[in-house]
Design a protein around this motif. Structure first.
Motif, PDB file in Angstrom:
ATOM      1  N   GLY A 225       0.785  -1.230   0.000  1.00  0.00           N
ATOM      2  CA  GLY A 225       0.000   0.000   0.000  1.00  0.00           C
ATOM      3  C   GLY A 225       0.811   1.272   0.000  1.00  0.00           C
ATOM      4  O   GLY A 225       0.243   2.367   0.138  1.00  0.00           O
ATOM      5  N   GLU A 226       2.141   1.184  -0.189  1.00  0.00           N
ATOM      6  CA  GLU A 226       2.977   2.389  -0.199  1.00  0.00           C
ATOM      7  C   GLU A 226       3.981   2.315  -1.344  1.00  0.00           C
ATOM      8  O   GLU A 226       4.703   1.335  -1.488  1.00  0.00           O
ATOM      9  CB  GLU A 226       3.728   2.558   1.117  1.00  0.00           C
ATOM     10  CG  GLU A 226       4.568   3.828   1.183  1.00  0.00           C
ATOM     11  CD  GLU A 226       5.288   4.016   2.513  1.00  0.00           C
ATOM     12  OE1 GLU A 226       5.980   5.045   2.667  1.00  0.00           O
ATOM     13  OE2 GLU A 226       5.159   3.141   3.390  1.00  0.00           O
ATOM     14  N   LEU A 239      18.456  11.100   4.398  1.00  0.00           N
ATOM     15  CA  LEU A 239      17.981  10.594   3.109  1.00  0.00           C
ATOM     16  C   LEU A 239      16.584  11.139   2.839  1.00  0.00           C
ATOM     17  O   LEU A 239      15.652  10.905   3.629  1.00  0.00           O
ATOM     18  CB  LEU A 239      17.954   9.063   3.137  1.00  0.00           C
ATOM     19  CG  LEU A 239      17.566   8.337   1.843  1.00  0.00           C
ATOM     20  CD1 LEU A 239      18.615   8.574   0.762  1.00  0.00           C
ATOM     21  CD2 LEU A 239      17.403   6.839   2.102  1.00  0.00           C
ATOM     22  N   LEU A 240      16.429  11.860   1.744  1.00  0.00           N
ATOM     23  CA  LEU A 240      15.121  12.324   1.307  1.00  0.00           C
ATOM     24  C   LEU A 240      14.538  11.315   0.327  1.00  0.00           C
ATOM     25  O   LEU A 240      15.264  10.646  -0.405  1.00  0.00           O
ATOM     26  CB  LEU A 240      15.224  13.688   0.629  1.00  0.00           C
ATOM     27  CG  LEU A 240      15.624  14.884   1.493  1.00  0.00           C
ATOM     28  CD1 LEU A 240      15.796  16.124   0.633  1.00  0.00           C
ATOM     29  CD2 LEU A 240      14.605  15.135   2.588  1.00  0.00           C
ATOM     30  N   PHE A 241      13.215  11.215   0.285  1.00  0.00           N
ATOM     31  CA  PHE A 241      12.556  10.317  -0.669  1.00  0.00           C
ATOM     32  C   PHE A 241      11.093  10.710  -0.805  1.00  0.00           C
ATOM     33  O   PHE A 241      10.540  11.427   0.045  1.00  0.00           O
ATOM     34  CB  PHE A 241      12.667   8.851  -0.219  1.00  0.00           C
ATOM     35  CG  PHE A 241      12.017   8.553   1.113  1.00  0.00           C
ATOM     36  CD1 PHE A 241      10.698   8.125   1.188  1.00  0.00           C
ATOM     37  CD2 PHE A 241      12.730   8.702   2.304  1.00  0.00           C
ATOM     38  CE1 PHE A 241      10.094   7.850   2.408  1.00  0.00           C
ATOM     39  CE2 PHE A 241      12.139   8.441   3.526  1.00  0.00           C
ATOM     40  CZ  PHE A 241      10.823   8.005   3.583  1.00  0.00           C
ATOM     41  N   LEU A 242      10.473  10.235  -1.881  1.00  0.00           N
ATOM     42  CA  LEU A 242       9.048  10.451  -2.110  1.00  0.00           C
ATOM     43  C   LEU A 242       8.268   9.211  -1.713  1.00  0.00           C
ATOM     44  O   LEU A 242       8.699   8.086  -1.962  1.00  0.00           O
ATOM     45  CB  LEU A 242       8.774  10.773  -3.583  1.00  0.00           C
ATOM     46  CG  LEU A 242       9.446  12.022  -4.149  1.00  0.00           C
ATOM     47  CD1 LEU A 242       9.142  12.163  -5.638  1.00  0.00           C
ATOM     48  CD2 LEU A 242       8.995  13.271  -3.404  1.00  0.00           C
ATOM     49  N   SER A 243       7.116   9.414  -1.099  1.00  0.00           N
ATOM     50  CA  SER A 243       6.231   8.314  -0.706  1.00  0.00           C
ATOM     51  C   SER A 243       4.789   8.780  -0.820  1.00  0.00           C
ATOM     52  O   SER A 243       4.490   9.962  -0.616  1.00  0.00           O
ATOM     53  CB  SER A 243       6.520   7.889   0.739  1.00  0.00           C
ATOM     54  OG  SER A 243       5.471   7.069   1.246  1.00  0.00           O
ATOM     55  N   ASP A 244       3.890   7.828  -1.141  1.00  0.00           N
ATOM     56  CA  ASP A 244       2.466   8.172  -1.185  1.00  0.00           C
ATOM     57  C   ASP A 244       1.714   7.626   0.029  1.00  0.00           C
ATOM     58  O   ASP A 244       0.528   7.328  -0.044  1.00  0.00           O
ATOM     59  CB  ASP A 244       1.825   7.689  -2.492  1.00  0.00           C
ATOM     60  CG  ASP A 244       1.798   6.168  -2.617  1.00  0.00           C
ATOM     61  OD1 ASP A 244       2.370   5.477  -1.753  1.00  0.00           O
ATOM     62  OD2 ASP A 244       1.188   5.666  -3.577  1.00  0.00           O
ATOM     63  N   ASN A 250       4.469  12.573  -1.770  1.00  0.00           N
ATOM     64  CA  ASN A 250       5.023  13.728  -1.079  1.00  0.00           C
ATOM     65  C   ASN A 250       6.441  13.418  -0.593  1.00  0.00           C
ATOM     66  O   ASN A 250       6.940  12.308  -0.765  1.00  0.00           O
ATOM     67  CB  ASN A 250       4.120  14.131   0.083  1.00  0.00           C
ATOM     68  CG  ASN A 250       2.847  14.877  -0.357  1.00  0.00           C
ATOM     69  OD1 ASN A 250       2.041  15.254   0.487  1.00  0.00           O
ATOM     70  ND2 ASN A 250       2.647  15.085  -1.651  1.00  0.00           N
ATOM     71  N   LEU A 251       7.078  14.406   0.018  1.00  0.00           N
ATOM     72  CA  LEU A 251       8.497  14.297   0.369  1.00  0.00           C
ATOM     73  C   LEU A 251       8.693  14.029   1.854  1.00  0.00           C
ATOM     74  O   LEU A 251       8.092  14.698   2.708  1.00  0.00           O
ATOM     75  CB  LEU A 251       9.225  15.585  -0.033  1.00  0.00           C
ATOM     76  CG  LEU A 251      10.757  15.560   0.054  1.00  0.00           C
ATOM     77  CD1 LEU A 251      11.342  14.539  -0.923  1.00  0.00           C
ATOM     78  CD2 LEU A 251      11.338  16.942  -0.214  1.00  0.00           C
TER      79      LEU A 251
END
Length: 657
Positions: A225-226, A239-244, A250-251
């Protein structure tokens, strides 16, 4: 200026098939190396070859690839991230052999990867440098000799020397897919995004960080689900990353030993579906401000998050942004376009609240008056979900546009319902000469963001789960009928067209007795879902599990939704266009539907383009495909073609029947 009345569809226009490909390029990724900016250009006039261009500080542009090198990887078949650069040295995957080459500033080229046992058997992509630049980590997709197709393809992360040929060292192997390898600033940790069948990268992915000394993995984010994408290490080791995880890409931020924290949470999509490798939708400036692109209500745009957490929308005209890269202390370089301009390359420099824009690579000047350009209008219309419950669909509507012509009084224009591919993708509100080719002739166009499209959040994207061939078709029919009911299109001249997944939706919308469409154009679309499940490549080999159901358990459902098994419901003429070397949707899919329609006496035209893959890249084939489709509609809808263009009449079999 005198306005001439002519039938819709027959208007003379400067946007011919020749102008569509003339000086046209497909701008791809952008990279920044010191004071120099690099970008990729796909050039139809060079046989679809991808060239790398270097832009010096004084604006001088130089093509870098020697003859015979084409920067394109076949990883996942869709490629992306086939090149990268450091200290003026270019690293590029060549299309013909899929080996990785190092090209120095002097133009000297050496192959860094070994010659595989089978031609193009080892494919590389999505590379990133170690901290000292001496090594590169990248994806290797291995296709073994004598393999059993997708089941034996192995995806892994390898480490390579950046200076000399050497045997790649495997760092990560095991998951079905591994992408976005990124080394921490000290080189001790490797971030990587993984997923396994039957998931796709927009369904469920996992962000892992591997300690290269111990081999121990830490799961940072992701799971059922992600969808996680675009990890980027920061100088402080975070560590930056995008996730829903909140329903929108979003960040977020993670530091070793700490929890995940939200950085930007808005009801808009920063991320995009990972059809290709190497997405770049955000960049961090020296003062920790973050410049990012975001989709909202069918339009893209740029915004900046300041260190205090505030988010400001930038007052810039861009409606589609395909890349964002940092360029120095307080600037970014973007690849972006608008409803009135194709993609270009721009440097944005931030000074307090001001943004200075410098054009590095201007879009083509098509020589159009403002009144000759059809501007996309976001529309919403009533539709239904897979159970028949009411819901809202979305689309971009392009009315006919010409400064010199208009249709007869009381007449409405024919409508082309355009279906984007994917199906997990979206329509782009961007000046596209291939769209204006139609609107400048008097066609109305609606580009449908049917349920399952991206840009509207995860819930909208998931409307297509178990519902491909149902929800997408419902939205395309609903959009056409809504426009006809609102007297913006002629209900007797509704046509539907699409490529790849959009080709399937086109066929599915025509293969029903209540279809409102009187013509269709299928570009390398799917006719037989069972055959696709058995024959397609690894990346999409389990895609249909989520769109239709598990195979062969749901075999009957596959047959019910396959247009090839509903040919008796076809009533409208169809033109089919296909590449002979398509590995995503093999040519037999098109041949099956053409043979079936021929047998039933349905008017059909078929064009097979030798040497083309999934999507046409050669200028002469792009031209022929557009002009043949126009000739097809002219014969079906009964309007003439401008004699000056010399468009060859395409043969439509059974048309007199």
């Amino acid at each position: 200026m005198t306005i001439t009345v002519l039938p819709f569809g027959s208007w003379p226009t400067s946007i011919t098939s020749e102008s569509v490909v003339s000086a046209a390029v497909r701008l791809g990724e952008v990279r920044v190396d010191g004071t120099e900016v690099y970008w990729s250009e796909g050039r139809p006039t060079e046989g679809g070859r991808t060239q790398i261009v270097r832009c010096a500080p004084d604006g001088t542009r130089t093509d870098l690839l020697p003859e015979g090198i084409n920067a394109r990887t076949a990883v996942h078949e869709y490629g992306g991230a086939a090149w990268w650069v450091r200290d003026g040295v270019l690293f590029v995957v060549n299309w013909d052999d899929q080996r990785l080459y190092r090209i120095g500033r002097d133009g000297e080229s050496i192959a860094l990867t070994p010659e595989p046992a089978v031609a193009r058997g080892d494919r590389y992509g999505d590379g990133a440098f170690g901290p000292d630049g001496a090594t590169v980590v990248a994806i290797r997709e291995h296709h073994p000799a004598g393999g059993r197709g997708a089941v034996d393809v192995r995806n892994e992360i390898v480490r390579l020397s950046a200076d000399r040929p050497a045997q790649p060292e495997v760092l990560v192997s095991g998951p079905d897919f591994v992408v976005a390898p990124r080394l921490s600033p000290d080189g001790a940790l490797l971030a990587v995004v993984t997923w396994d069948h039957p998931s796709m990268p927009w369904d469920d992915t996992v962000l892992r960080v591997r300690d290269l000394a111990t081999g121990a993995d830490t799961v940072v984010a992701g799971g059922p689900g992600e969808s996680v994408q675009e990890p980027r290490w920061q100088d402080d080791g975070s560590l930056l990353f995008l996730s829903d995880r909140n329903g929108w890409w979003n960040l977020y931020k993670w530091s070793p030993g700490g929890p995940v924290a939200a950085v930007i949470e808005i009801e808009a999509e920063i991320g995009m579906p990972a059809w290709q490798l190497g997405s770049a939708r955000y960049a961090v400036l020296a003062d920790d401000s973050i410049v990012f692109a975001r989709w909202r209500d069918g339009y893209d745009g740029l915004a900046v998050r300041r260190p205090d957490g505030s988010v400001t929308e930038l007052d810039l005209p861009y409606s589609a942004v395909t890349a964002v890269e940092r360029a120095g202390e307080n600037a970014v370089v973007v690849v972006a376009g608008t409803p009135t301009a194709e993609l270009g390359v721009y440097r944005l420099t931030f000074a307090d609240t001001d943004v200075e824009v410098e054009t590095l690579r201007a879009p083509r000047d098509l020589g159009l008056e403002t009144t000759d350009i059809s501007i996309p209008e976001p529309i919403s219309f009533p539709s239904t979900d897979r159970a028949g419950a009411p819901r809202t669909g979305h689309a971009l509507f392009y009315p006919p546009a010409s400064s010199r012509y208009r249709g007869p009084a009381g007449e409405l224009p024919p409508l082309l319902v355009m279906i984007h591919g994917g199906p997990t993708a979206q329509a782009l509100p961007l000046l596209a000469s291939s769209t204006q080719y139609w609107t400048s002739r008097g066609f109305a166009v609606v580009d449908v963001n049917y349920g399952g499209s991206t840009g509207y959040g995860r819930a909208y994207r998931e409307l297509l789960q178990d519902a491909w061939g149902v929800v997408d078709v419902a939205d395309c029919i609903a959009a056409a009928r809504w426009l006809a009911d609102n007297e913006r299109a002629d209900p007797r001249r509704l046509a539907i067209r699409g490529g790849s997944a959009g080709g399937y939706t086109t066929l599915a919308a025509l293969a029903r007795t209540d279809s409102p469409f009187s013509a269709g154009a299928d570009h390398y679309g799917v006719a037989d879902l069972e055959a696709l499940a058995a024959e397609t490549h690894k990346f999409e080999s389990r895609y249909l599990d989520g769109l239709i159901g598990a195979y062969p358990a749901e075999r009957e459902l596959y047959r019910q939704r396959s247009p090839i098994h509903r040919v008796e419901q076809f009533r409208s003429p169809l033109i089919v266009l296909q590449g002979s070397e398509d590995a995503v949707v093999p040519p037999n899919q098109s041949q099956m539907i053409v043979d079936a329609l021929r047998k039933r006496g349905i008017p059909v035209a078929y064009l097979l383009f030798e040497g083309e893959q999934h999507g046409f890249r050669r200028a002469e084939n792009i031209r022929r495909a557009l002009d043949s489709e126009l000739s097809f509609y002219a014969q079906i809808f009964g309007f003439g073609l401008p004699a000056a263009e010399g468009i060859e009449t395409v043969t439509v079999e059974n048309l007199s029947n």
